[in-house]
Design an enzyme around this catalytic site. Structure first.
Site: not given
Ligand code: NAD
Length: 447
Positions: A163, A265, A275
């Site tokens: 995912e 950025l 994560c």
């Protein structure tokens, strides 16, 4: 708003009703499928049955309520109910870091074992959790052993379907994915997955079919690359500070190059969340297992840790030490539009400041309950009910998450409420000149 459509009837179960499982379940119901979300946390299931959504995610509340009412979405804490008649079973349980940085697979294996213990017909078992290369095969063996214990031979397939949703835009990301990655080993499973994502394929979304191991690696490669971009710009920000350059202009000009692109950025306090930290550590660990030194990713992990230390040093140096200072930290979530504070740099900064003797007040638009009972539970933190309450009489304000609410703060009022003058804008929300003209001593990141 996403249109509900009717798709060929597949009965789907999702094991684990967290950020990924609940969003996947709600979105698959939106496709018209019959979905059962199963979670071992009985309290969570009870809340979901009362249509209380345990996480903050735009659109999710409305969708879950709508599909429960339409009879397409239901919740259970029992594997037997989840497996009863299911054609496709997603595994969407957590895969936190183990002590050595590798992914802890205990929940995935538990789930696989119980899937095997309750499977009654051909089932496609889809791994949606982020798992190391080889986990698909491990899940297969685990289910096979569980069936063997029952003295049954039921055909099944294991698929890897990582995912890529982002918290804060999870529903949109699921419904409008850049690509869908599907690692399969059989034509039968490929056909089922094609049906499952048929609506998205018709809408022109790319489905990339590959083998299971490649699919597993794609997820880690994507997250590690994004973490690398963030870390790269953060390191450039440090250089900008030394040479008097403006990192916002550097990233805007870099991002205007179509080979580079503008995303990921933005200089700041470092990446966090549920994560990137664990997935970068896991990729290094996978490399170690296969004798490949993931030296770039190792450096990224180190540089990201340094970034937070650098930020805390900047705050304490700016204030001439943290001991006895009153500091307001605005934002606790690792990014806006989510209540997730797992490995949030904001929480790390609050802890470091307290450790150094500061008195800290905090405010976040949605993560207060989470942190009160979780990440900041045992600490002497003052939880404010608004940004203005948090900043009253403090020596310094730290903006740690770029919530929309903070972009529109009445900074003149903030200035009048605080006792000191320091503003540490870790998300570069404000212009230095504007803040200095209000009387703030302003610190941005890399400019
Ligand atoms: P989460 O912690 O929010 O949810 C996991 C859920 O699984 C919990 O509700 C837990 O109670 C349940 N659970 C654990 N073991 C179980 C078991 N054996 N049976 C049934 N339920 C069980 O986790 P998450 O953030 O949704 O992440 C799930 C996976 O998806 C992880 O591998 C993660 O890396 C990956 N992922 C997460 C995100 C994200 O943004 N959160 C994005 C992409 C991929």
């Amino acid at each position: 708003m996403f249109e509900s459509v009717v798709t060929p009837m597949l009965r789907i179960s999702v094991i684990g009703a967290g950020y990924v499982g609940l969003v996947s379940g709600a979105c698959l119901s939106q496709f018209g499928f019959q979905v059962t979300c199963m979670d071992s946390d009985k309290e969570k299931v009870a809340r979901l049955r009362r249509t209380e959504i345990p996480i903050y995610e735009p659109e999710l509340d409305r969708m879950v309520k709508e599909h429960i009412a339409a009879g397409r979405l239901r919740f259970t804490s029992e594997y037997c109910e989840a497996m009863d008649g299911a054609d496709v079973v997603f595994i969407a349980v957590g895969t936190p870091s183990d002590v050595d940085g590798s992914a802890d697979l205990r929940y995935v294996i538990q789930a696989a074992n119980l899937i095997g213990a309750h499977m009654g017909q051909y089932t496609v078992v889809v791994d949606k959790s982020t798992v190391p290369v080889g986990t698909g095969q491990l899940v297969k063996q685990t289910i096979f052993s569980a069936l063997k214990n029952r003295e049954l031979t039921i055909p099944f397939d294991v698929v890897s379907n990582p995912e890529f949703l982002r918290e804060g835009s999870a529903v949109k990301d699921f419904m409008e994915p850049d690509r869908i990655v599907v690692g399969v080993e059989s034509d039968r499973a490929r056909t089922v997955m094609g049906t499952l994502y048929g609506q998205l394929a018709e809408e022109g979304r790319d489905i990339i079919f590959c083998d299971i191991e490649t699919a597993e690696l794609i997820k880690y490669a994507s997250n590690a690359y994004l973490a690398t971009r963030i870390t790269f710009i953060n390191e450039l920000a440090l250089l900008c500070e030394e040479i008097g350059a403006d990192v916002s202009k550097v990233s805007a000009a870099m991002g205007a190059d179509h080979r580079i692109g503008p995303n990921y950025l933005m200089a700041g306090p470092g990446y966090g969340g549920s994560c990137f930290p664990k997935d970068t550590r896991a990729l290094v660990s996978i490399g170690r297992d296969y004798g490949v030194n993931m030296s770039v990713v190792e450096t990224v992990i180190r540089a990201n840790d340094n970034q937070r230390r650098h930020i805390v040093k900047r705050i304490t140096n700016g204030l001439g030490g943290a001991k006895g200072r009153n500091i307001a930290v605005l934002g606790l979530a690792f990014k806006p539009d989510t209540d997730d504070v797992r490995e949030s740099p904001a929480v790390g900064i609050v802890k470091d400041l307290i450790y150094r003797g500061a008195q800290v007040s905090v405010y976040d638009p949605v993560s207060m309950e989470n942190t009160k009972s979780g990440a900041l539970a045992q600490l002497n933190v003052s939880f404010a009910d608004s940004a203005m309450t948090a900043v009253r009489d403090v020596d310094a304000v730290v903006i740690a998450t770029e919530w929309e609410e903070f972009k529109h703060l009445d900074m003149e009022k903030v200035r009048s409420l605080i006792r000191g003058t320091h503003l540490f804008d870790l998300r570069n929300l404000f212009e230095r000149t504007a803040m200095e003209s209000l009387g703030f001593t302003y610190y941005g990141v890399g400019r």
